[in-house]
Design an enzyme around this catalytic site. Sequence first.
Site, PDB file in Angstrom:
ATOM      1  N   THR A   1      77.605 -44.826  52.695  1.00  0.00           N
ATOM      2  CA  THR A   1      76.706 -45.459  52.282  1.00  0.00           C
ATOM      3  C   THR A   1      75.394 -45.180  53.073  1.00  0.00           C
ATOM      4  O   THR A   1      75.493 -45.334  54.358  1.00  0.00           O
ATOM      5  CB  THR A   1      76.657 -47.074  51.733  1.00  0.00           C
ATOM      6  OG1 THR A   1      75.709 -47.336  50.972  1.00  0.00           O
ATOM      7  CG2 THR A   1      76.858 -47.755  52.846  1.00  0.00           C
TER       8      THR A   1
ATOM      9  N   HIS B   1      78.194 -52.118  49.208  1.00  0.00           N
ATOM     10  CA  HIS B   1      76.827 -51.915  49.888  1.00  0.00           C
ATOM     11  C   HIS B   1      76.043 -53.369  48.858  1.00  0.00           C
ATOM     12  O   HIS B   1      75.530 -53.391  47.902  1.00  0.00           O
ATOM     13  CB  HIS B   1      76.147 -50.900  49.118  1.00  0.00           C
ATOM     14  CG  HIS B   1      74.759 -50.525  49.847  1.00  0.00           C
ATOM     15  ND1 HIS B   1      74.518 -49.433  50.426  1.00  0.00           N
ATOM     16  CD2 HIS B   1      73.731 -51.425  49.795  1.00  0.00           C
ATOM     17  CE1 HIS B   1      72.975 -49.573  50.694  1.00  0.00           C
ATOM     18  NE2 HIS B   1      72.725 -51.011  50.319  1.00  0.00           N
TER      19      HIS B   1
ATOM     20  N   CYS C   1      70.424 -54.703  53.712  1.00  0.00           N
ATOM     21  CA  CYS C   1      71.529 -54.855  52.849  1.00  0.00           C
ATOM     22  C   CYS C   1      72.716 -54.705  53.825  1.00  0.00           C
ATOM     23  O   CYS C   1      72.521 -54.352  55.146  1.00  0.00           O
ATOM     24  CB  CYS C   1      71.911 -53.595  52.123  1.00  0.00           C
ATOM     25  SG  CYS C   1      70.502 -53.498  50.810  1.00  0.00           S
TER      26      CYS C   1
END
Length: 161
Positions: free
Chosen positions: A22, A45, A28
Amino acid sequence: MEIIRIGMADLGVAKSPDRLRTTGLGSCVGVVLYDVVHKVGGMAHVMLPESSLGKGGQITVGKYADTAIPRLIQEMERAGASVRHMVAKMAGGAQMFAALGNCDTMRIGPRNVEACKKALQSAQIRIVAEDTGGNCGRTIEFDTSTGILQIRTVNQGVKEV
């Protein structure tokens, strides 16, 4: 070997020898779960700490720590993993908006990290490695055959945990 890309507010599962990746981890948090016995990995994520922050009745499960982690565990168990063999690794949770003040609503990164830890603790999954905080973005890639999480941090290079 296949690289499975996990988008924002998304989650996915892979078995050895495949990898999970990711990008765009600022505030995040990338949560990786790994069954060390069956070599099954999962990645979420996570964008926000709690699904109660969602608007309307329909929520995106992968977006919130309190919904993404339980769903990731379920998906991994469907792929042959066992929660009792799982460990966790996390990266991200940067304080990307520090210049805008220190009010709680701007502490998205730290709040995401806290919420992920709480969800992992509830599931009794031990965190074995963590690269969180700071103020730089990250990209992560997890190798299900070795259990190594590679973390690329803007202006800081690459490290493996």
